[in-house]
Design a protein around this motif. Structure first.
Motif, PDB file in Angstrom:
ATOM      1  N   ILE A   1       0.820  -1.219   0.000  1.00 24.71           N
ATOM      2  CA  ILE A   1       0.000   0.000   0.000  1.00 24.71           C
ATOM      3  C   ILE A   1       0.855   1.270   0.000  1.00 24.71           C
ATOM      4  O   ILE A   1       0.323   2.362  -0.079  1.00 24.71           O
ATOM      5  N   HIS A   2       2.178   1.120   0.074  1.00 22.67           N
ATOM      6  CA  HIS A   2       3.073   2.276   0.012  1.00 22.67           C
ATOM      7  C   HIS A   2       3.201   2.763  -1.427  1.00 22.67           C
ATOM      8  O   HIS A   2       2.773   2.091  -2.361  1.00 22.67           O
ATOM      9  N   ASN A   3       3.805   3.948  -1.586  1.00 20.07           N
ATOM     10  CA  ASN A   3       3.920   4.484  -2.954  1.00 20.07           C
ATOM     11  C   ASN A   3       5.318   4.276  -3.518  1.00 20.07           C
ATOM     12  O   ASN A   3       6.182   3.695  -2.868  1.00 20.07           O
TER      13      ASN A   3
ATOM     14  N   ARG B   1       5.754   0.504   8.505  1.00 15.65           N
ATOM     15  CA  ARG B   1       4.336   0.141   8.536  1.00 15.65           C
ATOM     16  C   ARG B   1       3.917  -0.344   9.932  1.00 15.65           C
ATOM     17  O   ARG B   1       2.866   0.025  10.444  1.00 15.65           O
TER      18      ARG B   1
ATOM     19  N   ILE C   1       3.859   2.578  12.334  1.00 21.73           N
ATOM     20  CA  ILE C   1       2.640   3.378  12.133  1.00 21.73           C
ATOM     21  C   ILE C   1       1.444   2.699  12.804  1.00 21.73           C
ATOM     22  O   ILE C   1       0.606   3.346  13.411  1.00 21.73           O
ATOM     23  N   GLU C   2       1.404   1.383  12.725  1.00 21.00           N
ATOM     24  CA  GLU C   2       0.273   0.657  13.303  1.00 21.00           C
ATOM     25  C   GLU C   2       0.416   0.434  14.803  1.00 21.00           C
ATOM     26  O   GLU C   2      -0.392  -0.256  15.412  1.00 21.00           O
TER      27      GLU C   2
ATOM     28  N   ILE D   1       4.592  12.118   1.618  1.00 18.13           N
ATOM     29  CA  ILE D   1       3.297  11.509   1.325  1.00 18.13           C
ATOM     30  C   ILE D   1       3.093  10.435   2.399  1.00 18.13           C
ATOM     31  O   ILE D   1       4.018   9.678   2.688  1.00 18.13           O
ATOM     32  N   LEU D   2       1.914  10.395   2.998  1.00 17.35           N
ATOM     33  CA  LEU D   2       1.627   9.335   3.978  1.00 17.35           C
ATOM     34  C   LEU D   2       0.762   8.270   3.319  1.00 17.35           C
ATOM     35  O   LEU D   2      -0.259   8.586   2.709  1.00 17.35           O
ATOM     36  N   THR D   3       1.198   7.009   3.398  1.00 16.37           N
ATOM     37  CA  THR D   3       0.337   5.906   2.936  1.00 16.37           C
ATOM     38  C   THR D   3      -0.054   5.099   4.160  1.00 16.37           C
ATOM     39  O   THR D   3       0.761   4.844   5.045  1.00 16.37           O
ATOM     40  N   ILE D   4      -1.310   4.704   4.204  1.00 17.38           N
ATOM     41  CA  ILE D   4      -1.876   4.119   5.431  1.00 17.38           C
ATOM     42  C   ILE D   4      -3.132   3.352   5.037  1.00 17.38           C
ATOM     43  O   ILE D   4      -3.488   3.321   3.845  1.00 17.38           O
ATOM     44  N   SER D   5      -3.786   2.721   5.998  1.00 19.68           N
ATOM     45  CA  SER D   5      -5.080   2.116   5.676  1.00 19.68           C
ATOM     46  C   SER D   5      -6.148   2.613   6.646  1.00 19.68           C
ATOM     47  O   SER D   5      -5.833   3.069   7.741  1.00 19.68           O
TER      48      SER D   5
ATOM     49  N   LYS E   1      -3.924   7.271   0.798  1.00 22.96           N
ATOM     50  CA  LYS E   1      -2.714   8.111   0.825  1.00 22.96           C
ATOM     51  C   LYS E   1      -3.116   9.574   0.878  1.00 22.96           C
ATOM     52  O   LYS E   1      -4.252   9.922   0.530  1.00 22.96           O
TER      53      LYS E   1
END
Lengths: 408, 119
Positions: free
Chosen positions: A48-50, A171, A174-175, B48-52, B66
């Motif tokens: 899901i990252h860019n 990731r 962040i979680e 840029i932040l990517t997350i769910s 994002k």
């Protein structure tokens, strides 16, 4: 049991397979793509990252966006999910599959192998200690967190600084997990520098270079690991051990191209660990093509996509009985060249070659035989694949030695 | 002041040398984004932040998302905590705006995949 005739059969629905389906269907041939999972996209689903798509779509996309863009590009419904390929029979051009409808045998005119790679497991590192719960490969941890909404544990150490390892460090942080650090056995990071910066430095996660895990502790669940510094020969240095309390270990120690279905009868490259291919992405068997991480491990999905496009297009031509030129010329590995593809070529048109240097060089030149092809005024590393377009081959013989040399 | 940094605008990762002397000068970049990146990095670093984001009634429990523009690095933690508190209803389409102008950063939080409604 059922039999079905198809022009182009594609095995695998990740980026390479989807790209092959896009270009094969454009040629108007009967195409079928087999995917063993419930839906296509492969690892893009969970990435899901860019950082994807800069070459192909001229935009920075996340994995799922790249995947859905490919779905948009694929105009025909050629995808068969939940199909597993059991066997490929090179003599009769049959592909034996198992699915919900039972055994289906495809009779194919051309085949594109896009089976990707799998993760090297921790057990391949042969670390002493019990085999406890709480040890995951980075891809499995990524799927748990990004697809299934489950955290693998509370406090984690990452082994290996490949891109997936670095991305998972961020990731998991962040979680809400306590990410104690990333250990890397090599003296430099395995992944892209951009990921060291934005995944580790931004989130203040330590990176221990020249370190490895020497012991795993715990009864049923992991409760600690011992790490140690290693010498030049990657041997742990006695006295440098440190025990770290963690309940989770995430490993990112490399990918293995998956070629079990074809390695018995196509010529393989022991360095790439994939089939030997030419600029049409054709293997040593004229109707079998291959693209993506099963050919060699790539850094960018964009490269995988481009290869898939090429493989699908030429597979479609072959299925229409068009002739491709013989690829009777070879690239030979000279000094400092690791992964290299294609290994064969026909000299008929320009094409792209990919390679990895074996070492890191501050400034270097790339030579074909004795001719300088490219000068790198910037640092090149094994972890960053080099791509270059080759146009003119008229001055070369049938064997071209590719080498990288350091310059001042 | 001279600063060394690696451009993270794309996977190539140019090694930049940034000269900050009133005016900002950059060497080592292979495209204009390197200049932009270096300028931001010495003044107000952005990412840029990517997350769910949690999804209700969807075929998946999460939708990936994002920020459509880089957001200040120093606000990342606050933005992450805010997004963790969100729950949206399926269906969600790729490109849907989940949060407009998130925490007044000027960036929208957008969905990066499609999550259909559960039957």
């Amino acid at each position: 049991m059922r039999r079905e005739k198809v022009d182009v059969l594609i095995v695998g629905g990740g980026a390479a397979g989807l790209a092959a389906a896009i270009s094969a269907t454009k040629e108007g041939v009967k195409t079928v793509l087999l995917e063993r999972d419930r839906s296509t996209g492969g690892v893009l689903n969970q990435c899901i990252h860019n950082g994807f798509g800069l070459h192909v779509y001229k935009e920075e996309l996340t994995g799922p966006e790249f995947m859905e863009r490919m779905w948009d590009e694929l105009k025909e419904d050629v995808i068969r999910p939940n199909y597993t390929v059991l066997e490929i029979k090179p003599k009769t051009r049959e592909v034996v599959t198992l699915s919900e409808e039972g055994l289906v045998i495809f009779e194919v005119k051309a085949l594109v192998m896009a089976t990707g790679a799998r993760e090297r497991p921790l057990s391949s590192l042969q670390i002493p200690g019990s085999r406890v719960a709480g040890v995951y490969t980075a891809g499995v941890a990524q799927k748990m967190v990004n697809i299934y909404n489950r955290l693998p544990g509370r406090k984690v150490l990452i082994v290996g600084s490949g891109d997936i390892g670095l991305i998972m460090a961020r990731r998991l942080k962040i979680e809400g997990m306590d990410v104690v650090g990333v250990v890397e056995i090599m003296p430099e990071p395995g992944g892209l520098i951009r990921n060291v910066v934005q995944c580790l430095e931004d989130f203040e996660i330590p990176l221990w270079l020249s370190h490895t895990v020497v012991e795993i502790h715990g009864d049923q669940r992991l409760n600690a690991v011992t790490i140690a510094k290693v010498d030049k020969n990657k041997k742990p240095i006695p006295g440098t051990e440190r025990k770290i309390k963690v309940d989770t270990l995430v490993t990112s120690v490399g990918l293995i191209p998956q070629n079990e279905l074809i390695e018995g009868f196509v010529e393989m490259d022991p360095i790439n660990k994939g089939p030997i291919i030419d600029e049409f992405m054709r293997t040593s068997i004229k109707w079998i093509f291959a693209a993506g991480n099963n050919v060699a491990i790539h850094d960018l999905v964009d490269f995988v996509y481009e290869e898939g496009k090429i493989a699908g297009y030429y597979a479609a031509l072959i299925s229409k009985n068009e002739k491709l030129p013989d690829s009777d010329k070879r690239f030979l590995r000279g000094q400092n060249v690791g992964v290299l593809l294609p290994q064969r070529f026909s000299q008929k048109k320009s094409f792209k070659i990919y390679l990895r240097p074996l070492k890191s060089f501050k400034k270097s030149i790339l030579k074909f035989d004795d001719k300088v092809i490219r000068k790198f005024n910037w640092r090149i590393r094994p972890s960053e694949m080099i791509d270059l377009v080759v146009k003119d081959f008229n001055n070369f013989g049938p064997n071209v030695t590719v080498e990288v040399n350091e310059i001042d | 002041m001279i600063k060394k940094m690696t451009c993270i605008s794309c996977p190539i990762g140019c090694e930049l040398t940034v000269f900050v002397n009133g005016e900002i000068k950059v060497e080592g970049n292979r495209c204009p984004r390197g200049l932009e990146y270096a300028k931001n990095e010495v003044t107000n670093p952005k990412r840029i932040l990517t997350i769910s984001v949690k999804v209700e009634d969807g075929v998946m429990e999460l939708v990936s998302a994002k920020t459509d523009k880089p957001v200040p690095k120093k606000m990342l933690h606050e933005i992450i905590e805010y997004i963790k508190g969100l729950k949206i209803k399926a269906p969600v389409k790729r490109g849907d705006i989940i949060v407009n102008d998130i925490l007044s950063t000027g960036a929208n939080l957008v969905a990066t995949r499609t999550v259909l409604k559960k039957d």
